[in-house]
Write an enzyme that holds these catalytic residues in place. Structure first.
Site, PDB file in Angstrom:
ATOM      1  N   TYR A  83       0.562  -0.458  -0.157  1.00 56.27           N
ATOM      2  CA  TYR A  83       0.022   0.240  -0.284  1.00 56.27           C
ATOM      3  C   TYR A  83       0.652   1.296  -0.043  1.00 56.27           C
ATOM      4  CZ  TYR A  83      -3.651  -3.360   2.231  1.00 56.27           C
ATOM      5  OH  TYR A  83      -4.447  -4.258   1.734  1.00 56.27           O
ATOM      6  N   HIS A 125       0.699 -11.714   2.486  1.00 51.74           N
ATOM      7  CA  HIS A 125      -0.632 -10.486   1.674  1.00 51.74           C
ATOM      8  C   HIS A 125      -1.240 -12.052   0.619  1.00 51.74           C
ATOM      9  CE1 HIS A 125      -1.312  -7.079   0.670  1.00 51.74           C
ATOM     10  NE2 HIS A 125      -2.366  -7.414  -0.244  1.00 51.74           N
TER      11      HIS A 125
END
Ligand SMILES: NC(=O)c1ccc[n+]([C@@H]2O[C@H](COP(=O)([O-])OP(=O)(O)OC[C@H]3O[C@@H](n4cnc5c(N)ncnc54)[C@H](OP(=O)(O)O)[C@@H]3O)[C@@H](O)[C@H]2O)c1
Length: 271
Positions: free
Chosen positions: A42, A100
């Site tokens: 991010y 992730h």
């Protein structure tokens, strides 16, 4: 973010950065969020670190989850990438560290080994996974003997995740949600407005309460003060069995937001 760790609601931060991130996160902290979800991908960990250091909140009152991306799954880079996350977040240890994504070839053994190494080195307190399939959850429990505190996955009323929920109960690896309001798509269903009127809450609160009552902890992101406050306030009402079942009926739509068109390395999802 995780029931067993006393965090059933976390504030998600994708795709926020800079001022948009600071504004939203400050509003989230003001309404009472203490769990924050981020990821190296991010590119906002430093922005989050800056907000937290200005907030005056004690480190032990904040619960931070971050995630390592697939390209860092090697001996040389895994722990080094987590150290960079810690530096950016201005903390010594993450509360939860997640893989992730499973690697594209499905070989989860090495990344799980690296995850445990990060935990043993004191870089994180708890470990978890994200976007794992039912079969991967079963393999994970056979490989790992510390608690895997979550499998963070797409979870909302327009997607049937029964196979994954069954694997979660079987393996003891609880689910947490992302795309909890299907990035707004849920609100095209008139049922949520109807139920919101019946319970005197907002349509978003109906959606998120359904997720909690499915036994899944919730991640939501919003930049809107009213939505942020509503998304956090989920404990003053409960949906009846009948209304839970009415919402369950919508899962046949099988709307999936995060799929191979967005993430080419996504696994073959459970159906
Ligand atoms: N592990 C993974 O692979 C993965 C993938 C995706 C996301 N995530 C994490 O999960 C978090 C949540 O997922 P998401 O942000 O992708 O999806 P989401 O929460 O379903 O959607 C966010 C969008 O929904 C709107 N929204 C939020 N609450 C609302 C409400 N009460 N009423 C009306 N609209 C509302 C927001 O608009 P407004 O700003 O206008 O409120 C925002 O544009 C992310 O921020 C990220 O931290 C993880």
């Amino acid at each position: 973010m995780y029931f067993q760790l006393n965090h059933d609601r976390a504030f998600g931060t994708f795709p926020l950065k800079g001022d948009a991130l600071s504004d939203a996160l400050n509003m989230a902290l003001d309404v009472g969020y203490r769990a924050i979800d981020t990821a190296q991908m991010y590119q906002n960990e430093a922005d989050i670190g800056a907000v937290l250091s200005m907030s005056g909140l004690a480190r032990e009152d904040i619960f931070i989850t971050s995630k390592v991306p697939v390209e860092q799954y090697s001996d040389k880079t895994f722990c080094a990438s987590v150290e960079k996350s810690l530096e950016a977040l201005q903390i010594d240890c993450l509360d939860v560290l997640l893989l992730h994504w499973p690697p594209a070839d499905g070989a989860i053994e090495k990344p799980l080994e690296l995850l445990l190494e990060a935990q043993q080195s004191g870089l994180c307190t708890h470990v978890g996974v994200s976007n794992f399939t039912a079969e991967m959850l079963r393999r994970t429990t056979a490989l790992v003997d510390v608690p895997i505190v979550t499998n963070q996955v797409e979870f909302h009323p327009l997607l049937n995740q029964e196979t994954l929920m069954n694997a979660a109960s079987e393996t003891g690896i609880p689910l947490s949600s992302y795309c909890s309001v299907a990035r707004g798509a849920v609100f095209r269903q008139p049922l949520f407005e109807q139920l919101a009127n019946d319970y005197n809450v907002t349509p978003g609160q109906i959606v998120l309460r359904w997720i909690l009552q499915k036994g899944v902890s919730v991640n939501t992101m919003s930049t809107n003060k009213r939505n942020i406050a509503a998304n956090f306030a989920l404990q003053h009402f409960a949906l009846s069995h009948v209304d839970m079942a009415r919402i369950d009926q919508l899962t046949h739509h099988n709307v999936r937001i995060v799929d191979k068109h967005l993430v080419p390395w996504a696994p073959e999802w459970d159906v």
